[in-house]
Design a protein around this motif. Sequence first.
Motif, mmCIF file in Angstrom:
data_model
loop_
_atom_site.group_PDB
_atom_site.id
_atom_site.type_symbol
_atom_site.label_atom_id
_atom_site.label_comp_id
_atom_site.label_asym_id
_atom_site.label_seq_id
_atom_site.Cartn_x
_atom_site.Cartn_y
_atom_site.Cartn_z
ATOM 1 N N SER A 1 -55.923 -10.505 -33.051
ATOM 2 C CA SER A 1 -56.019 -11.935 -32.797
ATOM 3 C C SER A 1 -57.056 -12.537 -33.741
ATOM 4 O O SER A 1 -58.171 -12.043 -33.831
ATOM 5 C CB SER A 1 -56.443 -12.180 -31.351
ATOM 6 N N SER A 2 -56.690 -13.608 -34.419
ATOM 7 C CA SER A 2 -57.620 -14.255 -35.336
ATOM 8 C C SER A 2 -58.567 -15.204 -34.610
ATOM 9 O O SER A 2 -59.515 -15.709 -35.207
ATOM 10 C CB SER A 2 -56.860 -15.024 -36.415
ATOM 11 N N THR A 3 -58.321 -15.443 -33.319
ATOM 12 C CA THR A 3 -59.108 -16.449 -32.604
ATOM 13 C C THR A 3 -59.782 -15.939 -31.335
ATOM 14 O O THR A 3 -60.725 -16.555 -30.860
ATOM 15 C CB THR A 3 -58.218 -17.632 -32.219
ATOM 16 N N ARG A 4 -59.292 -14.837 -30.778
ATOM 17 C CA ARG A 4 -59.785 -14.379 -29.493
ATOM 18 C C ARG A 4 -60.653 -13.137 -29.639
ATOM 19 O O ARG A 4 -60.297 -12.211 -30.366
ATOM 20 C CB ARG A 4 -58.623 -14.078 -28.554
ATOM 21 N N ILE A 5 -61.778 -13.122 -28.948
ATOM 22 C CA ILE A 5 -62.659 -11.965 -28.968
ATOM 23 C C ILE A 5 -62.130 -10.875 -28.055
ATOM 24 O O ILE A 5 -62.236 -9.689 -28.335
ATOM 25 C CB ILE A 5 -64.077 -12.375 -28.566
ATOM 26 N N SER A 6 -61.578 -11.295 -26.913
ATOM 27 C CA SER A 6 -60.962 -10.358 -25.986
ATOM 28 C C SER A 6 -59.719 -11.021 -25.414
ATOM 29 O O SER A 6 -59.796 -12.145 -24.917
ATOM 30 C CB SER A 6 -61.937 -9.967 -24.871
ATOM 31 N N ALA A 7 -58.607 -10.356 -25.509
ATOM 32 C CA ALA A 7 -57.347 -10.918 -25.032
ATOM 33 C C ALA A 7 -56.347 -9.793 -24.853
ATOM 34 O O ALA A 7 -56.403 -8.781 -25.563
ATOM 35 C CB ALA A 7 -56.818 -11.951 -26.017
ATOM 36 N N PHE A 8 -55.415 -9.979 -23.900
ATOM 37 C CA PHE A 8 -54.418 -8.944 -23.698
ATOM 38 C C PHE A 8 -52.998 -9.488 -23.650
ATOM 39 O O PHE A 8 -52.056 -8.714 -23.577
ATOM 40 C CB PHE A 8 -54.703 -8.159 -22.411
ATOM 41 N N LYS A 9 -52.815 -10.784 -23.717
ATOM 42 C CA LYS A 9 -51.478 -11.342 -23.683
ATOM 43 C C LYS A 9 -50.901 -11.428 -25.093
ATOM 44 O O LYS A 9 -51.602 -11.821 -26.026
ATOM 45 C CB LYS A 9 -51.500 -12.729 -23.054
ATOM 46 N N PRO A 10 -49.621 -11.094 -25.263
ATOM 47 C CA PRO A 10 -49.023 -11.182 -26.602
ATOM 48 C C PRO A 10 -49.202 -12.553 -27.247
ATOM 49 O O PRO A 10 -49.377 -12.648 -28.459
ATOM 50 C CB PRO A 10 -47.551 -10.865 -26.336
ATOM 51 N N MET A 11 -49.189 -13.614 -26.439
ATOM 52 C CA MET A 11 -49.290 -14.961 -26.984
ATOM 53 C C MET A 11 -50.634 -15.237 -27.645
ATOM 54 O O MET A 11 -50.766 -16.171 -28.431
ATOM 55 C CB MET A 11 -49.053 -15.986 -25.876
ATOM 56 N N ASP A 12 -51.633 -14.438 -27.348
ATOM 57 C CA ASP A 12 -52.959 -14.625 -27.932
ATOM 58 C C ASP A 12 -53.127 -13.899 -29.259
ATOM 59 O O ASP A 12 -54.192 -13.971 -29.870
ATOM 60 C CB ASP A 12 -54.025 -14.134 -26.951
ATOM 61 N N TYR A 13 -52.100 -13.177 -29.693
ATOM 62 C CA TYR A 13 -52.174 -12.403 -30.929
ATOM 63 C C TYR A 13 -51.279 -13.025 -31.986
ATOM 64 O O TYR A 13 -50.131 -13.389 -31.707
ATOM 65 C CB TYR A 13 -51.776 -10.951 -30.664
ATOM 66 N N ASP A 14 -51.786 -13.103 -33.206
ATOM 67 C CA ASP A 14 -51.011 -13.756 -34.248
ATOM 68 C C ASP A 14 -50.699 -12.894 -35.452
ATOM 69 O O ASP A 14 -49.956 -13.331 -36.331
ATOM 70 C CB ASP A 14 -51.702 -15.053 -34.695
ATOM 71 N N TYR A 15 -51.242 -11.697 -35.529
ATOM 72 C CA TYR A 15 -50.885 -10.779 -36.609
ATOM 73 C C TYR A 15 -50.348 -9.491 -35.985
ATOM 74 O O TYR A 15 -51.001 -8.885 -35.132
ATOM 75 C CB TYR A 15 -52.081 -10.476 -37.506
ATOM 76 N N TRP A 16 -49.165 -9.080 -36.470
ATOM 77 C CA TRP A 16 -48.456 -7.951 -35.872
ATOM 78 C C TRP A 16 -48.008 -6.955 -36.929
ATOM 79 O O TRP A 16 -47.681 -7.341 -38.056
ATOM 80 C CB TRP A 16 -47.220 -8.458 -35.122
ATOM 81 N N GLY A 17 -47.993 -5.694 -36.534
ATOM 82 C CA GLY A 17 -47.407 -4.670 -37.384
ATOM 83 C C GLY A 17 -45.903 -4.639 -37.210
ATOM 84 O O GLY A 17 -45.331 -5.398 -36.416
ATOM 85 N N GLN A 18 -45.260 -3.739 -37.934
ATOM 86 C CA GLN A 18 -43.802 -3.652 -37.906
ATOM 87 C C GLN A 18 -43.288 -2.813 -36.739
ATOM 88 O O GLN A 18 -42.100 -2.839 -36.428
ATOM 89 C CB GLN A 18 -43.281 -3.069 -39.225
ATOM 90 N N GLY A 19 -44.175 -2.086 -36.093
ATOM 91 C CA GLY A 19 -43.794 -1.287 -34.937
ATOM 92 C C GLY A 19 -43.494 0.158 -35.284
ATOM 93 O O GLY A 19 -43.088 0.471 -36.409
ATOM 94 N N THR A 20 -43.693 1.034 -34.314
ATOM 95 C CA THR A 20 -43.366 2.448 -34.467
ATOM 96 C C THR A 20 -42.684 2.912 -33.181
ATOM 97 O O THR A 20 -43.117 2.579 -32.077
ATOM 98 C CB THR A 20 -44.626 3.280 -34.777
ATOM 99 N N GLN A 21 -41.621 3.685 -33.334
ATOM 100 C CA GLN A 21 -40.815 4.101 -32.193
ATOM 101 C C GLN A 21 -41.462 5.297 -31.487
ATOM 102 O O GLN A 21 -41.826 6.287 -32.129
ATOM 103 C CB GLN A 21 -39.403 4.481 -32.635
ATOM 104 N N VAL A 22 -41.554 5.191 -30.178
ATOM 105 C CA VAL A 22 -41.989 6.312 -29.336
ATOM 106 C C VAL A 22 -40.849 6.611 -28.363
ATOM 107 O O VAL A 22 -40.411 5.723 -27.631
ATOM 108 C CB VAL A 22 -43.274 5.975 -28.560
ATOM 109 N N THR A 23 -40.380 7.848 -28.393
ATOM 110 C CA THR A 23 -39.303 8.266 -27.501
ATOM 111 C C THR A 23 -39.775 9.468 -26.690
ATOM 112 O O THR A 23 -40.201 10.467 -27.269
ATOM 113 C CB THR A 23 -38.035 8.634 -28.276
ATOM 114 N N VAL A 24 -39.694 9.349 -25.369
ATOM 115 C CA VAL A 24 -40.120 10.416 -24.474
ATOM 116 C C VAL A 24 -38.883 10.939 -23.751
ATOM 117 O O VAL A 24 -38.231 10.202 -23.026
ATOM 118 C CB VAL A 24 -41.167 9.920 -23.467
ATOM 119 N N SER A 25 -38.587 12.204 -23.972
ATOM 120 C CA SER A 25 -37.407 12.803 -23.352
ATOM 121 C C SER A 25 -37.781 13.454 -22.017
ATOM 122 O O SER A 25 -38.886 13.968 -21.844
ATOM 123 C CB SER A 25 -36.800 13.850 -24.282
ATOM 124 N N SER A 26 -36.832 13.434 -21.098
ATOM 125 C CA SER A 26 -37.090 13.995 -19.764
ATOM 126 C C SER A 26 -36.764 15.475 -19.698
ATOM 127 O O SER A 26 -36.185 16.042 -20.616
ATOM 128 C CB SER A 26 -36.266 13.235 -18.719
#
Length: 124
Positions: free
Chosen positions: A99-124
Motif C-alpha cells: 500500500s502506498s498510503t496505509r501504514i497498516s491495512a488488511f483489506k484488498p481495497m487499501d492496496y494499490d500495487y500488486w504482483g502477478q500471483g503464484t499458484q498454490v495447490t494443496v492435494s488431499s
Amino acid sequence: QVQLVESGGGLVQAGGSLTLSCATSGRTFGSVAAGWFRQAPGKERESVAAINWSGSWRYYADCVSGRFTISRDNARHTVSLQMNSLKPEDTAVYYCAVSSTRISAFKPMDYDYWGQGTQVTVSS
C-alpha cells in the motif's frame, strides 16, 4: 511505481509447507504496509496476512491464524509468507501487495500495487 514479483508457489500434499516470497523494487518500500492475498476459482480475492513497516502489527485471517506467518526484510525489500499445515482449501493464486498510503491495512481495497500471483495447490 512499485514492482512486485512472487515466487515459491507449487503443488504440495495436505499437511505440508510452502514459503512464498515477494521481491519488490521501485519506490520506498519500508514505510508502507505489505500483505498477502489469495483468490480461488469462482471466489473473491481475500486477505490472508498483512504486516506494517516495523513488524509490530500483523494481521492474519482466521482461517490461517496459527498456520501461516508473514514477515518482511526491509533491507532486502522482501515480504515472505511461511505456510504450514496446508489444507486443500488453501488452494488459490496468492498475491503479494503493498500500500502506498496505509501504514497498516488488511483489506484488498487499501492496496494499490500488486504482483502477478503464484499458484498454490494443496492435494488431499
